[in-house]
Design an enzyme around this catalytic site. Structure first.
Site, PDB file in Angstrom:
ATOM      1  N   CYS A 197       2.709   3.840  17.237  1.00  0.00           N
ATOM      2  CA  CYS A 197       2.514   3.753  15.848  1.00  0.00           C
ATOM      3  C   CYS A 197       3.650   4.014  14.819  1.00  0.00           C
ATOM      4  CB  CYS A 197       1.203   4.490  15.362  1.00  0.00           C
ATOM      5  SG  CYS A 197       0.155   3.584  14.613  1.00  0.00           S
ATOM      6  N   ALA A 202      -2.480  -6.539   0.733  1.00  0.00           N
ATOM      7  CA  ALA A 202      -2.563  -8.009   1.388  1.00  0.00           C
ATOM      8  C   ALA A 202      -2.560  -8.265   2.740  1.00  0.00           C
ATOM      9  CB  ALA A 202      -1.947  -8.962   0.233  1.00  0.00           C
ATOM     10  N   HIS A 203      -1.629  -7.797   3.182  1.00  0.00           N
ATOM     11  CA  HIS A 203      -1.144  -8.293   4.559  1.00  0.00           C
ATOM     12  C   HIS A 203      -2.101  -7.641   5.717  1.00  0.00           C
ATOM     13  CE1 HIS A 203       1.102  -4.869   6.755  1.00  0.00           C
ATOM     14  NE2 HIS A 203       1.154  -4.357   5.576  1.00  0.00           N
ATOM     15  N   ALA A 226       0.812  -1.215  -0.005  1.00  0.00           N
ATOM     16  CA  ALA A 226       0.117  -0.072   0.140  1.00  0.00           C
ATOM     17  C   ALA A 226       0.751   1.495  -0.005  1.00  0.00           C
ATOM     18  CB  ALA A 226      -1.137  -0.081   1.158  1.00  0.00           C
ATOM     19  N   THR A 227       2.031   1.307   0.837  1.00  0.00           N
ATOM     20  CA  THR A 227       2.863   2.405   0.649  1.00  0.00           C
ATOM     21  C   THR A 227       3.284   2.885  -0.792  1.00  0.00           C
ATOM     22  OG1 THR A 227       3.605   2.063   2.787  1.00  0.00           O
ATOM     23  CG2 THR A 227       5.114   3.502   1.632  1.00  0.00           C
ATOM     24  N   THR A 249       9.415  -7.601 -12.195  1.00  0.00           N
ATOM     25  CA  THR A 249       8.855  -8.894 -12.142  1.00  0.00           C
ATOM     26  C   THR A 249       7.609  -9.074 -11.403  1.00  0.00           C
ATOM     27  OG1 THR A 249      10.996  -9.817 -13.378  1.00  0.00           O
ATOM     28  CG2 THR A 249       9.581 -11.093 -12.151  1.00  0.00           C
ATOM     29  N   GLN A 255      -7.435  -0.052   5.447  1.00  0.00           N
ATOM     30  CA  GLN A 255      -8.022  -0.703   6.545  1.00  0.00           C
ATOM     31  C   GLN A 255      -9.609  -1.210   6.264  1.00  0.00           C
ATOM     32  OE1 GLN A 255      -6.521  -1.328   9.411  1.00  0.00           O
ATOM     33  NE2 GLN A 255      -4.464  -0.232   9.046  1.00  0.00           N
ATOM     34  N   ASN A 279      -6.733   4.089  10.463  1.00  0.00           N
ATOM     35  CA  ASN A 279      -5.798   2.978  10.888  1.00  0.00           C
ATOM     36  C   ASN A 279      -5.627   2.916  12.513  1.00  0.00           C
ATOM     37  OD1 ASN A 279      -4.096   5.034   9.807  1.00  0.00           O
ATOM     38  ND2 ASN A 279      -2.514   4.208  10.830  1.00  0.00           N
TER      39      ASN A 279
END
Lengths: 377, 403
Positions: free
Chosen positions: B327, B202-203, B73-74, B242, B181, B153
């Site tokens: 955070c 994804a994570h 996401a970053t 890739t 989120q 978040n």
């Protein structure tokens, strides 16, 4: 028989690597930036991996920055390296990978830099006299030249480039994606500022790589948003990827001599058999063990009718190889590297690239199929 | 029950075993480079990516052609904001965002300011939501992008996305949202919500680390972002490199699971979250941060007044949670999000974020309540401030002498 001879595009993962990753994927999911124990355990694994790699390369852990792969590492070195040092002139070669040429050309379009392409010969060796004259003619240059070519295997003497870079106060970025883990790179004695690595080219996972930045050079991040990688690369770390990369690195160095001898033998065997079977086949780039990647052999075949469908027919026979570089998705334009060395466009070229998992039997099988394709019409 | 109990699912989630199972073959037999056009290894990898792309698109009501895979996401946030800034520079240079956005958005905006961008950082109300009137007033002819996150978040509040996108569009600007989120946790529909660009990863939804996506709208309007990483022209020229095939396969599986199980998960987790909240707000001087109506089902952020933050984390070592100062990890700065809501430094420090997840059990929540209560009570017993408060001294009126 299924034969994979496209290891310059990507390599199968080593079982030991997957095992190391699997353990982490199953049990260590904490975010390395979290301060609780889940996070701290992840952080420890992350830093251990960095230590493993830096120890092997004999550099400081603070010089290793994890990225999402070779392309990001090349882009980061090029974009940040050039802009942060206010360099206006770049020396590169037409034989570079697109991960180098495309960001440079984008910057040229934005009129941030001028590019000079150093001349090279028909085997892909760069012309050092020309390189020197380019360095002399410009105030300060950023040199981006690869260690070894991914399509035609030719190796460049980066020690010599590093010395020139130092002499002319240039910054030197070297795309070492094809050589990391395949050749011992003596980072201590090569005056290189940036090196790049992609794990999946050395039996590690896709989606992870690193950029080595010499501690004398400071650059700013390319991807912002978080204190990760000592404020140099925002984003939650790809922990299993990093663990896999370190493991792949460890294995590559542990077995480097054995693997090199073994793979070189496969390559020599293929050269020898091809010469016997298809005498009109020639090889692009350098082929000697000293001046070429032992993992890559680029073969130029005679321009017969069947040649158009060569890769297709090889695939039907269960052999995976590549025509030029596989790294350009969706495009059917021919290889820019072969064009640059003046290869005959009428002659089809195939890149066979080997790994420790290939066997002599596979090479023999491949040569046999080629023989059939060329002579049994 | 594993100790410590993991209640930090906003930082990262454990991978769902079904996701891991889906990924494994793409590490082993199916290891091809998706860009290899000439052989089956390449085709198999490409097919797997196509399938995953469909699953990802389906989760957010998009077309698969609108999904660009990234490393997370970053990177997606960076690509969206810088990519729009470069692509639409002829139209303007003004970006509107908000002070409680994720660092990936704020740091990118700060970087762009150095390159000539004008950025408006909207404040938030005490409940964490932005003021729509203020947004509307901030729009100018030079505004090219409004960047407001979907769900926060730290406090879990959900911004009025549809209204925000309407305002952006009314003034001819694009609307980008950091959906990290929210996606996979609550229904997110890019059409209904009027989202032009969205980052997610994804994570945070039981998938692997190191892979994310950027949704880039292709119709009404057709949006383009300038690539930030060149070399090979993968992902329709917007992101080269890739493809991380196993990661993408895992992401696809995670999206599919979320789409199918989101409603049940959300229902179960909001019950647990409410239990946690009511169990902890029985403590005196404890406050839930952020709007309680418009928020994600699995997050509770609670401040415990007169408790020292670091001490609280130490006393709760059997819980893996984030504090109002954790955070940005190593730094002891109070959370800028909580400060943005108007909390004092002290109160921000003594705040805890509980992030529940798919694998959180009721037993774990009960344990968390009991642990937290014990810790808070214990620390208050040692606290002179708490003693003074109990004696009825108005601490806010005291002028502390300089040391």
């Amino acid at each position: 028989m299924r034969v994979y001879l496209d290891n310059a595009a990507t390599t199968p993962i080593d079982k030991e690597v997957l095992q190391a990753m699997y353990e982490v994927m199953e049990t260590r999911f904490g975010n390395p930036s979290s301060i609780h124990s889940h996070g701290r355990e992840s952080r420890a694994l992350l830093e251990k991996a960095r230590k493993t790699i830096s120890t092997i390369l004999k550099v400081s852990p603070s010089e290793i920055f994890f990225t999402s792969g070779g392309t990001e590492a090349d882009n980061m070195a090029i974009r940040s390296g050039i802009i942060d040092h206010q360099i206006k002139h770049v020396i590169t070669s037409e034989l570079e990978h697109h991960a180098v040429l495309h960001p440079l050309q984008a910057m040229e379009r934005e009129r941030v830099i001028r590019i000079s392409y150093v001349k090279s010969d028909s085997k892909g060796n760069i012309n050092f006299d020309h390189l020197v004259s380019l360095l002399q003619a410009n105030e300060r240059s950023f040199i981006s030249l690869m260690h070894a070519n991914n399509e035609i295997a030719t190796i460049t003497d980066i020690q010599r480039i590093g010395d020139l870079a130092e002499q002319y106060n240039a910054l030197f970025h070297c795309d070492s994606v094809q050589t990391m883990g395949h050749f011992p790179i003596d980072v201590k004695h090569i005056k290189v500022h940036f090196l790049t690595c992609s794990a999946h080219k050395l039996h590690g996972p896709k989606g992870i790589g690193f950029l080595y930045i010499n501690h004398n050079v400071k650059i700013s991040p390319m991807i912002f948003g978080g204190a990760q990688e000592r404020n140099m690369r925002g984003g939650t770390e790809n922990l299993y990827g990093i663990v896999g990369l370190a493991k792949a690195f460890e294995i590559a160095y542990r077995n480097m001599d054995i693997d090199r001898v073994y793979i070189l033998e496969l390559k020599s065997f293929m050269i020898q058999e091809l010469r016997k079977v298809i005498p009109t086949a020639v090889f692009h780039g350098e082929t000697s063990p000293e001046n070429s990647l032992y993992t890559v052999l680029n073969v130029s075949f005679p321009p017969v009718e069947i040649a158009d469908m060569l890769l297709f027919n090889l695939d039907i026979a269960g052999i995976s190889a590549s025509g030029g570089s596989a790294c350009s998705s969706g495009s059917n334009i021919g290889s820019h590297v072969l064009r640059a060395i003046g290869a005959d466009p009428e002659r089809p070229a195939i890149r066979f690239s080997f790994s420790k998992f290939n066997t002599k039997a596979e090479i023999l099988y491949t040569v046999e199929r080629l023989k059939e394709l060329f002579y049994s019409r | 029950m594993d100790i410590p109990v993991y209640l930090d699912n906003n930082a990262t989630t454990p991978m769902d075993p079904r996701v891991l199972d889906a990924m494994i073959p793409y590490f082993t037999q199916k290891f091809g480079n998706a860009a290899s056009r000439n052989h089956a290894f390449g085709w198999v990898a490409e097919e797997a990516i196509d399938y995953a792309r469909e699953a990802v698109a389906k989760l957010i009501g998009a077309n698969e052609k609108e999904i660009i895979f990234t490393s997370g996401a970053t990177e997606s946030d960076n690509l969206a904001i810088k990519g729009v800034f470069e692509m639409y520079k002829d139209k303007g240079n003004h970006i509107i965002t908000c002070i409680t956005e994720h660092k990936a958005v704020l740091d990118t905006c700060k970087h762009l300011e150095k390159l000539g961008a004008e950025v408006t950082y909207l404040p938030v109300n005490s409940d964490g939501l932005i003021d729509l009137d203020l947004l509307e007033q901030s729009m100018t002819e030079r505004t090219i992008l409004v960047s407001i996150m979907y769900g926060n978040n730290e406090i879990g509040i959900i911004q009025p996305i549809k209204q925000i996108s309407d305002i952006a569009h009314k003034h001819g600007a694009l609307f980008f949202t950091d959906g990290v989120q929210a996606v996979g946790k609550i229904p997110v529909d890019v059409i209904a919500d009027g989202i032009d660009i969205m980052a997610f990863t994804a994570h945070k939804m039981y998938g692997p680390k190191g892979v994310g996506a950027l949704y880039v709208r292709r119709k009404n309007p057709r949006v383009k972002v300038t690539a930030q990483m060149d070399g090979g022209g993968h992902e329709r020229g917007m992101r080269s490199g890739t493809m991380n095939v196993p990661g993408i396969v895992g992401f696809g599986k995670a999206c599919e699971l979320s789409r199918l199980e989101m409603a049940d998960d959300a229902k179960r987790l909001s019950v647990l979250r409410d239990k946690l909240e009511s169990g902890l707000t029985v403590l005196e001087e404890s406050y839930v941060n952020g709007n309680r109506e418009h928020r994600l089902p699995h997050v509770a952020n609670i401040s415990f007044k007169y408790v020292e933050g670091e001490g609280l984390m130490m006393a709760m070592k059997d819980l893996a949670v984030s504090s109002g100062s954790a955070c940005t990890s190593a730094s002891l700065e109070p959370s800028y999000v909580l400060k943005g809501l108007g909390l004092s430094d002290d109160l921000a420090h003594s705040s805890i974020r509980f992030g529940l997840g798919r694998f959180t059990t009721e037993e774990e929540v009960d344990f968390a309540i009991q642990q937290t209560k014990t810790a808070v009570n214990h620390l208050r017993d040692l606290s002179p401030l708490w003693e003074m408060f109990k004696e009825g001294i108005d601490l806010d009126s005291i002028e502390w002498a300089e040391h």
